[in-house]
Design a protein around this motif. Sequence first.
Motif, PDB file in Angstrom:
ATOM      1  N   TRP A 194      -7.153  -5.845  37.746  1.00 27.26           N
ATOM      2  CA  TRP A 194      -7.490  -6.909  38.725  1.00 27.26           C
ATOM      3  C   TRP A 194      -6.533  -7.799  39.738  1.00 27.26           C
ATOM      4  O   TRP A 194      -6.641  -7.156  41.032  1.00 27.26           O
ATOM      5  CB  TRP A 194      -9.059  -6.572  37.969  1.00 27.26           C
ATOM      6  N   ARG A 195      -6.516  -8.162  39.301  1.00 25.72           N
ATOM      7  CA  ARG A 195      -6.617  -9.751  39.856  1.00 25.72           C
ATOM      8  C   ARG A 195      -5.161  -9.865  39.298  1.00 25.72           C
ATOM      9  O   ARG A 195      -4.074 -10.798  40.093  1.00 25.72           O
ATOM     10  CB  ARG A 195      -7.043 -11.079  38.853  1.00 25.72           C
ATOM     11  N   GLY A 196      -3.924  -9.233  38.209  1.00 24.63           N
ATOM     12  CA  GLY A 196      -2.762  -9.123  38.606  1.00 24.63           C
ATOM     13  C   GLY A 196      -2.376 -10.232  38.094  1.00 24.63           C
ATOM     14  O   GLY A 196      -1.424 -11.417  37.862  1.00 24.63           O
ATOM     15  N   ALA A 197      -3.138 -11.197  36.922  1.00 22.02           N
ATOM     16  CA  ALA A 197      -2.636 -13.017  36.690  1.00 22.02           C
ATOM     17  C   ALA A 197      -4.026 -12.604  35.252  1.00 22.02           C
ATOM     18  O   ALA A 197      -4.263 -11.801  35.074  1.00 22.02           O
ATOM     19  CB  ALA A 197      -3.198 -13.712  37.519  1.00 22.02           C
ATOM     20  N   LEU A 198      -3.356 -13.674  34.680  1.00 23.22           N
ATOM     21  CA  LEU A 198      -4.015 -13.997  33.288  1.00 23.22           C
ATOM     22  C   LEU A 198      -5.315 -13.987  32.804  1.00 23.22           C
ATOM     23  O   LEU A 198      -5.337 -15.457  34.278  1.00 23.22           O
ATOM     24  CB  LEU A 198      -2.974 -14.868  32.502  1.00 23.22           C
ATOM     25  N   ARG A 199      -6.648 -14.623  32.519  1.00 26.49           N
ATOM     26  CA  ARG A 199      -7.214 -14.952  33.108  1.00 26.49           C
ATOM     27  C   ARG A 199      -8.008 -14.913  31.114  1.00 26.49           C
ATOM     28  O   ARG A 199      -7.513 -14.477  30.244  1.00 26.49           O
ATOM     29  CB  ARG A 199      -8.401 -14.064  33.400  1.00 26.49           C
TER      30      ARG A 199
END
Length: 341
Positions: free
Chosen positions: A209-214
Amino acid sequence: MQRKPAPRADVVFASMDRFDRTYRLYTLFSSGREARSAASLQADLGCSRATLMRAIAELRELFGTPLVWDAHSRGYRLDGVAPRVQLPGLWFSADELQALLLAQNLLSGLGDGLMPEQIDALRGRLMTLLARGGVAPQRAAEALRILPLGGRSCDPLIFRRVVATTLAGRRMDIRYLARSSGQISTRQISPQRLVRYRDNWYLDAWCHWRGALRSFAIDAIEAAQATDDPAQDIPQTELDAYFGAAYGIFAGPAAQRAVLRFAASRARWVAAERWHPAQFGRWLDDGRYELVLPFGDPRELILDILRYGPQVEVLEPAGLRAEVAARLRAAAALYAADGVS
């Protein structure tokens, strides 16, 4: 009912040493067919001839190991005709048994309420192995204690799904509660690894959804469902660079550097602590200690600084110093009616 006296330490370790010696003797013979003299075996085991003879007798009588005396070579060897046997079950050295004792106690703290059937089954097997090595089960449970502090409860079903999906390399749909804002979001993630941090479980993942590591607190995942799609694989070096650069659980680049000066009364403790892999510390002439470390999001760092109250001063950066000062003034204001200024 009279309580059975606990085994003396020298008796327990003697039993473990005997167990270890028998295992090592079996390893020496199983690694080759050549005959070994009694003198060479004594040297390898570090024992007397009488002790060696007892170990050989145990291998022969208790475990049916086909050890024979080779008169021509003047040594002991495994019989090349008799079938080779394996020692029953899993065998460990004395050092490995002590490591199992630690692992058994760690399981008691790490898995509280999570995967209880699996944890209990594994713990039972460890206790059996320890008993074989001469460690009384009750003593194994009492000798070490893990005291978790500040842990939050996870839903056992969700935890099992997270573990299974991560190990299977699949994507997962989750419903997640952001405690900082109270908002609930639904998103798809590619789990990468589970992290145990300050007595809580976190999941490092790629958020589609964010297109990033979380990083997700597993106790804040309200629903989880594995999908059939393979997870997006992120190299370990990239994970380490993203999650390990900043301070604490908050990931991302470490764009700032904190300089903290601790009072002499706390210096010896802080100097022995590891706040961050890239920290740097130095002693001052008056006994105080200065600690320098990188950080990005300041929230967790501020909480750790506030634990030391007047025994630490933030020197840099100015924004961090101002925020800590504001928190301390707000805390002091709660006690203003008591004459605190």
